[in-house]
Design an enzyme around this catalytic site. Structure first.
Site, PDB file in Angstrom:
ATOM      1  N   ASP A  29       2.454  16.621  95.999  1.00  0.00           N
ATOM      2  CA  ASP A  29       3.431  16.235  96.579  1.00  0.00           C
ATOM      3  C   ASP A  29       3.339  15.329  97.814  1.00  0.00           C
ATOM      4  OD1 ASP A  29       6.490  17.039  97.232  1.00  0.00           O
ATOM      5  OD2 ASP A  29       5.451  16.602  98.999  1.00  0.00           O
ATOM      6  N   TYR A  80       4.769  10.261 104.806  1.00  0.00           N
ATOM      7  CA  TYR A  80       3.430  10.911 104.822  1.00  0.00           C
ATOM      8  C   TYR A  80       2.386  10.219 105.045  1.00  0.00           C
ATOM      9  CZ  TYR A  80       6.012  14.868 102.836  1.00  0.00           C
ATOM     10  OH  TYR A  80       7.068  15.949 102.742  1.00  0.00           O
ATOM     11  N   LYS A 136       8.659  10.347  97.667  1.00  0.00           N
ATOM     12  CA  LYS A 136      10.175  10.603  98.107  1.00  0.00           C
ATOM     13  C   LYS A 136      10.627   9.103  98.732  1.00  0.00           C
ATOM     14  CE  LYS A 136       8.843  15.479  99.315  1.00  0.00           C
ATOM     15  NZ  LYS A 136       7.663  15.196  99.453  1.00  0.00           N
ATOM     16  N   HIS A 182      14.673  11.750 100.268  1.00  0.00           N
ATOM     17  CA  HIS A 182      13.881  12.868 101.250  1.00  0.00           C
ATOM     18  C   HIS A 182      14.676  13.632 102.073  1.00  0.00           C
ATOM     19  CE1 HIS A 182       9.548  12.897 103.333  1.00  0.00           C
ATOM     20  NE2 HIS A 182      10.144  14.363 103.494  1.00  0.00           N
TER      21      HIS A 182
END
Length: 315
Positions: free
Chosen positions: A47, A52, A81, A112
């Site tokens: 993921d 990120y 996302k 998201h």
């Protein structure tokens, strides 16, 4: 169907155990090495997200593993996302993520958060002037286009309440395959899970252990006497009990640890089986949401004036 997978409404299989790749402190090399270690352990689900910053590390680890003959691309399930600053153009955002990953497609692409930011707000915590109006109908049309072009194999959402899901279903040509939300023994999401089950939307649990080790996380779950008692009974660990609880409730789990021993421990949850008495005891735990989304609340520019507005009073 394999017991360590869930079948999405697209017909594709999604591994129940996923490795979260977000890290506020680790560099690309550290992240990439941890993912490579996970791949060698047998992890199949990873993921990531634009925000990120781990897409290049994940893609690098996957390419290394494929080059070394450890697996084929089809063996790996990759989730990324759409960040809140990209609602105006999901197609361009996904193309950028694919470039970061070095992949031709992702297996799952999620919205998201149900909130829009101005295009420049490419950071987790928005300033007051960063909020922008969001047209979810237009956003979802863009997500459907990504799917139609084969750039992803499934589309879904994250942090959506049952109310927001129902609004989406009212206009969506393609219903979401997944809703990724906070879920653990102390935030059980009973209403949301029931709704998603009725509409064949898979629930994926982030922070399934409460996010210990994060600034916003909590160790209350693994320290709870009921969880510890169940762990002792099964000769398991509290973390394995918490993860298995989510899995037995039909959810996949996204668990974040780059520690080798913890990664093996988390993988062991796949072999655990909780009995009815265990599940009933866990229902007694007091509930408390940890990732509340307070950073998305203000009285001027955000569409959400109260935390209850963000979650439609499901908190």
């Amino acid at each position: 169907m394999r017991s360590d997978h869930a079948r999405l409404n697209t017909g594709r299989l999604m591994p129940l155990l996923g490795l979260g790749t977000y890290s506020s402190s680790n560099d690309r090399e550290t992240t990439q090495n941890a993912i490579k270690m996970a791949l060698k352990m047998g992890y199949k689900h990873f993921d990531t997200a634009k925000i990120y910053g781990s897409e290049p590390a994940l893609g690098g680890a996957i390419m290394e593993a494929i080059t070394e003959g450890l697996m084929e691309r089809e063996d790996i399930f990759v989730t990324s996302k759409l960040w809140s600053s990209d609602h105006h153009d999901p197609l361009s955002a996904l193309n950028q993520s694919l470039q970061n990953l070095g992949l031709e497609y992702v297996d799952l692409y999620l919205v998201h958060w149900p909130v829009g930011f101005k295009p420049w707000a490419v950071y987790p915590i928005p300033n007051e002037e960063d909020f922008d109006k969001m047209d979810m109908e237009a956003t979802w049309a863009g997500m459907e286009k990504c799917l139609g072009l084969g750039l992803c194999k499934a589309i879904g959402v994250s942090n959506f309440s049952t109310t927001k899901l129902q609004r989406l279903l009212d206009f969506a040509s393609i219903r979401p395959a997944v809703n990724q939300v906070e879920m653990h023994p102390m935030w059980r999401q009973n209403k949301l899970r029931k709704f998603c089950g009725e509409h064949k939307i898979h629930v994926s649990a982030y922070m399934p252990l409460g996010g210990p080790g994060n600034l916003w996380g909590s160790t209350a779950i693994v320290r709870d006497p009921i969880i510890q008692s169940i762990a002792h009974k099964h000769k398991a660990t509290p973390a394995q009990v918490a993860l298995r609880w989510s899995m037995q409730n039909g959810a996949s789990v996204i668990v974040k640890s780059f520690n080798e021993d913890r990664m093996w421990e988390n993988k062991g949850a796949l072999d655990l089986k909780l009995d009815d008495y265990d599940m009933l005891n866990i229902e007694k735990l007091q509930e408390r949401k940890i990732m509340r989304g307070d950073h998305l609340i203000n009285n001027t520019t955000s569409p959400y004036r109260r935390i209850e507005d963000l979650w439609d009073d499901e908190i």
